[in-house]
Structure formats: structure tokens, C-alpha cells
Design a protein around this motif. Structure first.
Motif, short mmCIF file in Angstrom:
data_model
loop_
_atom_site.label_atom_id
_atom_site.label_comp_id
_atom_site.label_asym_id
_atom_site.label_seq_id
_atom_site.Cartn_x
_atom_site.Cartn_y
_atom_site.Cartn_z
N GLU A 142 -17.54 13.90 114.79
CA GLU A 142 -17.49 12.83 113.82
C GLU A 142 -16.53 13.10 112.68
OE1 GLU A 142 -21.44 12.09 112.51
OE2 GLU A 142 -22.15 11.37 114.46
N LEU A 175 -18.99 2.89 114.64
CA LEU A 175 -19.08 4.30 114.26
C LEU A 175 -18.39 4.51 112.92
CD1 LEU A 175 -18.07 5.89 117.70
CD2 LEU A 175 -20.39 5.51 116.84
N GLU A 178 -21.01 7.82 122.00
CA GLU A 178 -21.09 9.11 121.30
C GLU A 178 -19.71 9.75 121.22
OE1 GLU A 178 -23.31 13.45 121.76
OE2 GLU A 178 -23.76 11.80 123.14
N LEU A 202 -16.78 7.33 110.95
CA LEU A 202 -16.26 8.68 111.09
C LEU A 202 -15.45 9.06 109.85
CD1 LEU A 202 -15.13 8.36 114.83
CD2 LEU A 202 -17.38 9.00 113.93
#
Length: 636
Positions: free
Chosen positions: A484, A627, A480, A629
Motif C-alpha cells: 500500500e 483503494l 488486494e 494508497l
């Protein structure tokens, strides 16, 4: 009787006796004169010497040998008797047995050979006829009912002295090419690598056919007095006979003069492969000695051509008779020179020279034992060094830890070369951990020494191992980022939650540092274990090494399984040219390189790597997350 008659008889007797006495000398002289003169006594046949001469003897030409000729040979057959003589009967000559080479067939007897047959370790035993050197006993058959052997003519062995003394060269190139090496290390899959490494050791031919006598390879320092798993594989491939032994000073060196007096035809000789805390040495017999040179074996050791290998004295303890193949037990003594040639008709050694060796240091610790350090020296050769280093490490692992079962090995290794230290740090776990670990090191060392680009000698090998009998690992359960969306130049903490096997959970934080010149747009961040991170990065930046330096750079991209990794990318056109990645190219240049045409095999790049971070963990990790982002525009 009347007095007158008595006087007459006495006169007659006297006259007869006088006549006989006078005639005897004349008759004796006449008889002696008439008798034939006695012939001079025939000289006694020269008996074979009890021991061979330490000086070169006259040579018996092969073309003059005929079936039925009797001779003798010498070999150290142990039992405290040293060099012993045995009898030889020539059976015939196989002309052109090999190109421009004949082979002499003979049957041997005496010294217990009727019971033992031809003995492994007799390779090189000198054979004489009429006091002249014929050659070296070198060949035989397993399961033979009679002690029939093949003899290499001494003329063929003497030709070894004229072989070019060129420096050792790679034997057959690397076991795998650069592309295969990249694939194996990238995926950490080493199946098939061991077969490729052992291919040069394998002896051709049918097991029941005549072949060069196997050499007894003495080992000392093995686990429980037995050879390890890898040595057994090598011995099987090379046709060696594994013989447990001791060492009476293999690390010592003897002066050339004292060695010359101890080394003579028929005495045993060892070629030392590995020394230090473990000894591996192949034992054969000396055939010929002349000043500072020695010829032995009568057949190849491994057909390596020019070679540097320590040459040591050996003492045979005894012979183990066997229906299949009898062999000698021998202790390795002081080193007195080095083997310089390994050819089809024997080996050539030189007194007083010192072979180049590769130092190997192994440090190992475990859950129950403090760190222990072992030191070895291996022959410097692209074919032998990698396998010998692996044998030494396998021996340490097997001696200190269990032979089988699941385990975890935290592995750190460094191969020192003149250019750089090549590091290979990883973790092996599971049932194949030990086998994969030693095979990977052997494969890497072999490639460095025999790569297809340029010469690269090895200066030393250092290995540090942490061993655990327990299967250890951790699993990523959550990743996590603190946010973001962010701007260039910011630091963004990314929290990674890990659950250890049969343990608790823990949190690790990896920082994403966004470069200040990063343009706005999507940003891809990969977080995961070492294996997954390596595979992901190779998918983005494919490896296409075109030089040795590029191969070594690729190895630096290998991330160990006991690590957490963060890699950040953004989209940008690029290409790989001559093995070098060119990222974030101007659109016109990228288009030009992309239009080079199909078939050149050069991959294109679509991303540029912004950051790569690795954090070592106490146990191997599994799991990964990608991820997506975003980098926001800067508001000035």
C-alpha cells in the motif's frame, strides 16, 4: 270476244305500260332530287386507350373540372394482367386543400375496385379525363364503403422538378443533443431513445380522416418471413403496410434505355431502403414519364426533401382485399435510377443515376453456431441510415437466435467516417439486451450524421456479435495490492479475485505503474467493472463536449462491461475550458479559472489521472473497489 275489240284492248295495255315505263325514270329522278341529302355519318366516340402512353400527355386544367365528368385511370393490379384500366367519376374539387394546392375528389370503379376499395400501392396512379392527364390518385379513407379517393393535380406534381437539388441535409437534427448522448452512453440507459429516433417517421392526423394512402413496404429476408421487432415499430410510426415479398433482382441495375421502355404511367415502382441479405422497398405507382425523369406517388414518402434513394421496377403479384385497407403484394425488380426529391406532392426520380449507399457488415457467432457474415446496403441519410442499420442487425439477431428471453451479447461495432473510426464496444445482457444493442447503435449513427457541430458522412458500419442464450457474468469478490506504500517509478501488482456465475473463481492481476515524476502523497486507485469505471471516471473528469471531436473522445472513454479496469488519480487543481480538461495547473492559474464566476456551467477538476488500464474479460463483470494508497518520498 270480237277480234276487233281484242286488238283495241291490247293496244291500250301497251300504251299504258309504255307510258308508265317512260314516266318511272322521270319520277325517280324527281324524287331523288326532291329528297334531302343524307347527313354524313357522325364519327364514333374515341374509346379510352387500353394502356397509357409512355409519352407526356396534354394536361387537363383543374379549374375546368366539374362534377359528373367521366374519366379513367391506370394501375398495376397484379394477377398477371399488368397495368389495368379503371373508371373514374369526378365528384368535385377541394380548393386550397393545402397552401396553394387543390385536391380533386373522385369515385373509382371497375377492375375489382368496388370490392377492394382504394388500394395501398395505387399511390400515383394516373387519372385522365378526355384523354388528358388530370393528376395522381393519392388519398383515401380507411373503412370507406365507396371507393372515393383524392387526386393530386398534375400541375402540383410537375412543380417538384423545379425544387432545388441541394445535397441531402440532416432531417430535424440529431435525436438527442451531445449532453443527452453523453448521459445515455455513460449510464448505458437508452430508454426513450427509440421514440426520439422514430419521431420524424410519424404521420400526423386522425386515423379516420382522409390521408395519403399508406405505402406497402415489402420485406424479404425477415425472420421466418415476418418483419422483425424494430421494423414493426418503424412501420407503425410511418403508417406503412408491411407486405412480405420476394426479390427478383434488386441488386441488379438496368440500363436507362431498357428501363424507359418498361417504366410507364400506371406501372409499379419501388423505392429501395435496404438491400442485400434483407430487402425493404416501398411500392407505389408511376404518374408521369418524360425523357430521364419520373414522377410518382402523388404524396410524400417521408417528406425528406432532397434525397438519394435507389429506384427500382416492381411487379405486383396480387391484391389482398381488406375491410380496413387493401394492399398490393409486389416483387422488387432491377434498379434503374434514383429518387432525388421527396416532396409534399410526390417523388421525383431520374433514370440512370446511382444513389449513395452505406455498406453494413454483421458477423455473428453463438454457443451453437460458427460465425456467419451478412451484408447489407442502406440509404445514406441521417434519418434513415441509423434506423435501417438497426433493422438489419435486429433481423440477424432474431433470425439466428431466440426472439425473447435473457441473453448475453458481446458487442463490438465500428462506424467508419472520413475522420476516424468510431468504436462502440460493450456487453448487453438480460431481457432487454437485443433492444438496447440495436437502439444504441442507431442512436450513435444518428448523432454522428446529424450532430450540431458539422457534417460527418458515414462510410460504413461493421458489427461483430457473440451471442449466448445463457446469462453470463462474473463478480469481483476481493481486490488486494501487493503493498500500500511505494515510491514513484515502482510497479505495484494488484490482485483481483473474480467468481463467475455458475463457475469457479479465478485471479486476475493488474499492474499499477507509478510515474517517476509523481510527487509524494495520497494516491487513489479505482478497480472495477467497465460500467463502474466509466461512471467513476466521469465523476472525476466530467464530460462537457463543445465540439464533435470532444464527443468522439468521450465515446473512447466508455469501458465495456466485460472488462476489469484500473484507474489511478492524485490530487491536483485543474479546470475544464471549452470542453478540454486542463489538469495539474499551477495554483495561480487554477484560482483564476475557478473565479470566472457562477453560471457558466464549466466544471472544475480536483484530480489528475495518472494511469488508465483496461483488461478484457470473457464475461461481463460487476463490482468495484476504491483503494487509498500512498506514494513515499524518494530517498536519494
Amino acid at each position: 270476244m270480237e277480234p276487233g275489240r281484242s286488238h283495241v284492248l291490247r293496244s291500250v295495255k301497251f300504251s299504258v305500260r309504255s307510258a308508265l315505263l317512260g314516266a318511272l325514270p322521270i319520277a325517280l329522278v324527281s324524287a331523288l332530287a326532291a329528297a334531302p341529302a343524307p347527313s354524313p355519318a357522325a364519327p364514333a366516340a374515341a374509346s379510352p386507350p387500353a394502356l397509357p402512353s409512355d409519352r407526356p400527355t396534354e394536361i387537363f386544367p383543374v379549374e375546368k373540372l366539374v362534377a359528373g365528368m367521366k374519366g379513367y385511370g391506370f394501375s398495376d393490379l397484379g394477377g398477371g394482367k399488368g397495368i389495368q384500366r379503371f373508371d373514374v367519376e369526378i365528384l368535385g374539387v377541394l380548393k386550397r386543400y393545402a397552401p396553394k394546392q387543390d385536391l380533386i375528389l373522385a369515385q373509382v370503379s371497375g377492375a375489382g375496385l368496388e370490392h377492394s376499395g382504394i388500394i395501398a400501392g395505387m399511390s400515383g396512379s394516373p387519372i385522365y379525363v378526355d384523354g388528358k392527364l388530370v393528376g395522381a390518385l393519392a388519398y383515401g379513407w380507411p373503412f370507406s364503403k365507396d371507393a372515393v379517393c383524392g387526386i393530386t393535380p398534375i400541375q402540383s406534381m410537375l412543380d417538384i422538378r423545379h425544387a432545388p437539388p441541394s445535397p441531402p441535409v440532416p432531417i430535424g437534427g440529431p435525436a438527442v443533443r451531445a449532453g443527452t448522448l453523453v448521459s445515455m452512453f455513460g449510464q448505458r440507459q437508452f430508454s426513450g431513445a427509440l421514440d426520439a429516433l422514430l419521431a420524424p417517421f410519424r404521420r400526423p392526423g386522425d386515423a379516420g380522416a382522409m390521408a395519403s394512402l399508406p405505402l406497402p413496404v415489402s420485406f424479404a429476408g425477415g425472420p421466418g418471413g415476418a418483419p422483425g421487432w424494430l421494423f414493426g415499430k418503424v412501420a407503425e410510426a410511418a403508417g406503412w403496410v408491411a407486405a412480405p415479398a420476394g426479390s427478383s433482382g434488386e441488386s441488379e441495375a438496368r440500363s436507362p434505355k431498357s428501363a424507359e421502355s418498361a417504366v410507364k404511367p400506371g406501372s409499379s415502382l419501388s423505392t429501395v431502403l435496404l438491400s442485400g441479405d434483407m430487402l425493404l422497398a416501398a411500392t407505389g405507382t408511376v404518374t408521369w414519364v418524360d425523357r430521364d425523369s419520373v414522377l410518382a406517388f402523388g404524396h410524400p414518402f417521408l417528406s425528406m426533401g432532397p434525397i438519394e434513394m435507389p429506384m427500382a421496377e416492381a411487379q405486383v403479384l396480387t391484391v389482398l382485399p381488406s375491410v380496413y385497407r387493401s394492399f398490393k403484394f409486389a416483387d422488387t425488380g432491377p434498379v434503374f435510377g434514383s429518387v432525388t426529391q421527396d416532396r409534399s406532392t410526390g417523388i421525383l426520380g431520374t433514370f440512370g443515376t446511382r444513389a449513395k449507399m452505406v455498406p453494413i457488415t454483421v458477423r455473428i457467432s453463438s454457443d451453437e453456431l460458427p460465425q456467419q457474415t451478412y451484408h447489407f446496403e442502406a440509404v445514406h441519410n441521417s434519418m434513415l441510415t441509423p434506423v435501417l442499420a438497426a433493422i438489419a442487425i435486429d433481423n440477424v439477431l432474431t433470425t439466428l437466435e431466440k426472439r425473447a428471453g435473457e441473453r448475453t451479447l458481446v458487442w463490438k461495432s465500428s462506424i467508419r467516417t472520413p475522420d476516424r473510426n468510431v468504436e462502440w464496444n460493450t456487453v448487453f445482457s438480460g431481457l432487454q439486451a437485443r433492444e438496447d444493442a440495436v437502439t444504441s447503435l442507431a442512436l450513435l449513427a444518428n448523432y454522428l450524421m446529424a450532430n450540431e457541430f458539422r457534417d460527418l458522412p458515414i462510410l460504413g458500419v461493421d458489427v461483430e456479435i457473440k451471442h449466448s442464450d445463457r446469462l453470463q457474468n462474473g463478480r469481483i469478490v476481493n481486490v488486494e495490492p501487493r503493498k500500500e506504500r511505494f515510491r514513484a517509478g515502482e510497479r505495484v501488482p494488484i490482485r483481483v479475485d473474480v467468481v463467475d456465475f455458475r463457475g469457479g473463481s479465478r485471479r486476475v492481476t493488474l499492474d499499477l505503474d507509478v510515474p517517476k515524476d509523481t510527487p509524494p502523497g495520497p494516491l487513489t486507485v479505482f478497480v472495477g467493472d467497465g460500467n463502474a469505471a466509466t461512471a467513476y471516471d466521469l465523476g472525476i473528469y466530467p464530460a462537457d463536449p463543445q465540439s464533435l471531436d470532444q464527443v468522439l473522445d468521450f465515446l473512447g472513454r466508455m469501458r465495456p462491461p466485460n472488462s476489469l479496469n484500473l484507474i489511478a488519480y492524485r490530487r491536483a487543481a485543474g479546470a475544464v475550458v471549452a470542453g478540454e480538461p486542463l489538469a495539474a495547473l499551477p495554483p495561480s492559474v487554477a484560482a483564476l479559472l475557478r473565479d470566472r464566476g457562477p453560471g457558466d456551467g464549466t466544471p472544475d477538476l480536483s484530480y489528475v489521472r495518472l494511469q488508465s488500464r483496461t483488461l478484457e474479460q470473457p464475461v461481463p463483470i460487476s463490482g468495484s473497489v476504491q483503494l487509498n494508497l500512498e506514494v513515499l518520498p524518494n530517498n536519494w
